[in-house]
Scaffold this active site. Structure first.
Site, PDB file in Angstrom:
ATOM      1  N   PRO A  23       0.829  -1.205   0.000  1.00 32.94           N
ATOM      2  CA  PRO A  23       0.000   0.000   0.000  1.00 32.94           C
ATOM      3  C   PRO A  23       0.867   1.260   0.000  1.00 32.94           C
ATOM      4  CG  PRO A  23      -0.131  -1.179   2.108  1.00 32.94           C
ATOM      5  CD  PRO A  23       0.605  -2.055   1.173  1.00 32.94           C
ATOM      6  N   GLN A  99      -5.723  -2.302   1.705  1.00 38.67           N
ATOM      7  CA  GLN A  99      -5.373  -2.135   3.118  1.00 38.67           C
ATOM      8  C   GLN A  99      -6.402  -1.209   3.764  1.00 38.67           C
ATOM      9  OE1 GLN A  99      -2.144   0.531   4.391  1.00 38.67           O
ATOM     10  NE2 GLN A  99      -1.212  -1.189   5.460  1.00 38.67           N
ATOM     11  N   TYR A 184      -0.124   4.276  13.633  1.00 38.51           N
ATOM     12  CA  TYR A 184      -1.538   4.609  13.436  1.00 38.51           C
ATOM     13  C   TYR A 184      -2.393   3.910  14.503  1.00 38.51           C
ATOM     14  CZ  TYR A 184       0.127   6.854   9.229  1.00 38.51           C
ATOM     15  OH  TYR A 184       0.801   7.680   8.370  1.00 38.51           O
ATOM     16  N   ARG A 232      -0.501  -5.835   8.762  1.00 39.01           N
ATOM     17  CA  ARG A 232       0.815  -5.168   8.758  1.00 39.01           C
ATOM     18  C   ARG A 232       1.129  -4.726  10.172  1.00 39.01           C
ATOM     19  NH1 ARG A 232       3.628  -0.866   4.624  1.00 39.01           N
ATOM     20  NH2 ARG A 232       4.206  -2.810   3.625  1.00 39.01           N
ATOM     21  N   LEU A 302      13.103  -1.405   0.975  1.00 38.06           N
ATOM     22  CA  LEU A 302      14.318  -1.281   0.166  1.00 38.06           C
ATOM     23  C   LEU A 302      14.811  -2.622  -0.375  1.00 38.06           C
ATOM     24  CD1 LEU A 302      15.374   1.497  -0.541  1.00 38.06           C
ATOM     25  CD2 LEU A 302      17.326   1.098   0.941  1.00 38.06           C
ATOM     26  N   GLY A 324       8.016  -1.396  -3.083  1.00 39.04           N
ATOM     27  CA  GLY A 324       7.242  -0.156  -3.095  1.00 39.04           C
ATOM     28  C   GLY A 324       7.885   0.916  -3.943  1.00 39.04           C
ATOM     29  N   ARG A 325       8.806   1.676  -3.342  1.00 41.76           N
ATOM     30  CA  ARG A 325       9.373   2.829  -4.049  1.00 41.76           C
ATOM     31  C   ARG A 325      10.117   2.428  -5.315  1.00 41.76           C
ATOM     32  NH1 ARG A 325      11.950   4.970   1.387  1.00 41.76           N
ATOM     33  NH2 ARG A 325      12.004   2.697   1.582  1.00 41.76           N
TER      34      ARG A 325
HETATM   35  C1  LIG Z   1       4.320   7.228  -1.162  1.00 40.20           C
HETATM   36  C2  LIG Z   1       4.221   6.181  -0.076  1.00 40.20           C
HETATM   37  C3  LIG Z   1       3.005   5.948   0.537  1.00 40.20           C
HETATM   38  C4  LIG Z   1       2.879   4.945   1.511  1.00 40.20           C
HETATM   39  N1  LIG Z   1       1.639   4.647   2.018  1.00 40.20           N
HETATM   40  C5  LIG Z   1       1.494   3.586   2.839  1.00 40.20           C
HETATM   41  C6  LIG Z   1       0.214   3.121   3.211  1.00 40.20           C
HETATM   42  O1  LIG Z   1      -0.828   3.583   2.727  1.00 40.20           O
HETATM   43  N2  LIG Z   1       0.153   2.095   4.100  1.00 40.20           N
HETATM   44  C7  LIG Z   1       1.276   1.479   4.598  1.00 40.20           C
HETATM   45  O2  LIG Z   1       1.163   0.564   5.390  1.00 40.20           O
HETATM   46  N3  LIG Z   1       2.507   1.874   4.191  1.00 40.20           N
HETATM   47  C8  LIG Z   1       2.627   2.873   3.308  1.00 40.20           C
HETATM   48  N4  LIG Z   1       3.873   3.195   2.827  1.00 40.20           N
HETATM   49  C9  LIG Z   1       5.019   2.322   3.162  1.00 40.20           C
HETATM   50  C10 LIG Z   1       5.247   1.289   2.032  1.00 40.20           C
HETATM   51  O3  LIG Z   1       4.165   0.389   1.942  1.00 40.20           O
HETATM   52  C11 LIG Z   1       6.542   0.483   2.265  1.00 40.20           C
HETATM   53  O4  LIG Z   1       6.403  -0.240   3.453  1.00 40.20           O
HETATM   54  C12 LIG Z   1       7.773   1.378   2.350  1.00 40.20           C
HETATM   55  O5  LIG Z   1       7.791   2.305   1.278  1.00 40.20           O
HETATM   56  C13 LIG Z   1       9.061   0.565   2.338  1.00 40.20           C
HETATM   57  O6  LIG Z   1       9.157  -0.237   1.169  1.00 40.20           O
HETATM   58  P1  LIG Z   1      10.021   0.245  -0.119  1.00 40.20           P
HETATM   59  O7  LIG Z   1      11.419   0.519   0.340  1.00 40.20           O
HETATM   60  O8  LIG Z   1       9.936  -0.923  -1.062  1.00 40.20           O
HETATM   61  O9  LIG Z   1       9.369   1.468  -0.655  1.00 40.20           O
HETATM   62  C14 LIG Z   1       4.011   4.210   1.890  1.00 40.20           C
HETATM   63  C15 LIG Z   1       5.250   4.491   1.289  1.00 40.20           C
HETATM   64  C16 LIG Z   1       5.358   5.450   0.295  1.00 40.20           C
HETATM   65  C17 LIG Z   1       6.680   5.674  -0.362  1.00 40.20           C
END
Ligand SMILES: Cc1cc2nc3c(=O)[nH]c(=O)nc-3n(C[C@H](O)[C@H](O)[C@H](O)COP(=O)(O)O)c2cc1C
Length: 367
Positions: A23, A99, A184, A232, A302, A324-325
């Site tokens: 998410p 989610q 949260y 989560r 990451l 994610g990113r």
């Molecule tokens: C733009 C953005 C929005 C996010 N929104 C949520 C969210 O709605 N719910 C959640 O549990 N985590 C959220 N996250 C966290 C991501 O789900 C993820 O756990 C985090 O970015 C680390 O993973 P990554 O390094 O692959 O990006 C968000 C992250 C980013 C970058």
């Protein structure tokens, strides 16, 4: 076939591979409704080849919205837009997941790129938008002090959570995740820093976990038996909540019908990871819960290299890999990972409209 691209069956739902788009808030909803941006954003990820795409934290109560742009499922009026969204994700080739969340004391702020501070101005004057929490303890940094829920109020929020899950079911989502992380509302109940209640929802470990467990019990009654349920967690919240707490809680959640723990961290204390962030900084959490709680886990944080994702699965540290990113950077990450890992038919991950042309081009020597 690599582990990353081997399918996995979660109850009655088959994911074509182990790659999940976690998410990620877009804050682009129109008064809680799915917007054009919501559709475009889901499509660009779902068409890139993941097994599962999660719609961002969608709020179970209006007062739990983080910003004015959060998606909502606190009313039946949101079901038609959400149905369209779930159908579209499926059409693009991924399993649609969502989610559900509630920001509690971290609600009602500007979007991150607007500064992220507590909301002021006309939207903040809506009298129905009073922020709530387990106790009247503010987040700090200028946030409003939340109103502490009374016991009946806690039960109302639990009921709203279950009602929102039922709307997600009606909209056709196939995987549901309860957001219990990142400081949260659920995390606020789990933590003894933010939860200083003296009723049955505060105090002991059992009491602080009751809020989440009652949500899960209620959701499992309406969420079909053949559909998986994820939670989560901030496996460590960098305040007082520890990995050992998460292991104990996850065993209980597994008994209540949770299928996968999505292993994140932070939010009550400092945010996730150190600085600079290390590759796979949360993988040890997924490994610990998988090993010691006997539950499937999703690793996130990451993970950007396909070989690393494969190695995490090979090592038995997780069952699913969330990207994610890096998928924001390259929405075709799953397709590119399939090419990198030498999968036999990587083009099959793509929708017809793209598969046809890219497969033909590859036959003529170009990837
Ligand atoms: C733009 C953005 C929005 C996010 N929104 C949520 C969210 O709605 N719910 C959640 O549990 N985590 C959220 N996250 C966290 C991501 O789900 C993820 O756990 C985090 O970015 C680390 O993973 P990554 O390094 O692959 O990006 C968000 C992250 C980013 C970058």
């Amino acid at each position: 076939m690599s582990k990353l691209f081997s399918p996995i069956d979660l109850r009655g739902v088959r994911l074509r591979n182990r790659i999940v788009i976690p998410p990620m808030h877009q804050y682009a909803a129109d008064q809680g409704h799915v917007s054009d941006w919501t559709m475009m954003n889901a499509g660009r990820f779902a068409a890139g080849g993941p097994g599962l795409f999660f719609v961002e934290s969608t709020k179970v109560e209006r007062r739990g919205a983080g910003t004015v742009g959060d998606l909502g499922l606190w009313d039946d009026k949101f079901i038609p837009g959400m149905t369209r969204l779930a159908d579209f994700i499926r059409h693009c080739g991924a399993v649609p997941g969502i989610q559900l969340g509630h920001s509690g004391r971290k609600a009602k702020r500007f979007r991150p790129w607007e500064g992220g501070q507590a909301l002021t101005g006309p939207d903040s004057e809506d009298p129905s938008w009073r922020i709530i929490g387990p106790s009247a303890i503010a987040q700090g940094n200028g946030y409003e002090t939340p109103e502490a829920l009374d016991t009946a109020g806690v039960r109302t929020v639990i009921a709203n959570w279950i009602a929102a899950a039922d709307r997600a079911r009606k909209a056709g989502f196939e995987v549901l995740e309860i957001h219990g992380a990142h400081g949260y509302l659920v995390n606020q109940f789990l933590s003894d820093v933010t939860n200083q209640r003296s009723d049955e929802y505060g105090g002991s470990f059992e009491n602080r976990t009751r809020f989440l467990c009652e949500i899960i019990e209620g959701v499992r009654k309406i969420w079909p038996d053949d559909k998986p349920l994820f939670v989560r967690l901030s496996v460590e919240d960098h305040a007082n909540w520890t990995v050992a707490d998460s292991i104990a809680l996850s065993k209980r959640l597994a008994d209540l019908g949770v299928d996968v723990i999505d292993c994140s961290s932070g939010g009550i204390g400092r945010s996730a990871g150190g600085s600079p962030l290390e590759l796979g900084y949360q993988v040890p959490y997924a490994a610990a819960l998988r090993r010691d709680a006997g539950i499937k886990t999703m690793a996130v944080g990451l993970i950007i290299d396909p070989a690393h994702a494969e190695q995490i699965l090979e090592a038995g540290d997780a069952d699913l890999i969330a990207v994610g990113r890096e998928a924001q950077n390259d929405p075709n990450w799953p397709f590119h990972a399939a090419v990198a890992l030498g999968e036999e038919s990587p083009f099959d991950l793509l929708p017809d409209q793209q598969r046809h042309w890219l497969a033909n081009r590859a036959k003529r020597g170009w990837r």
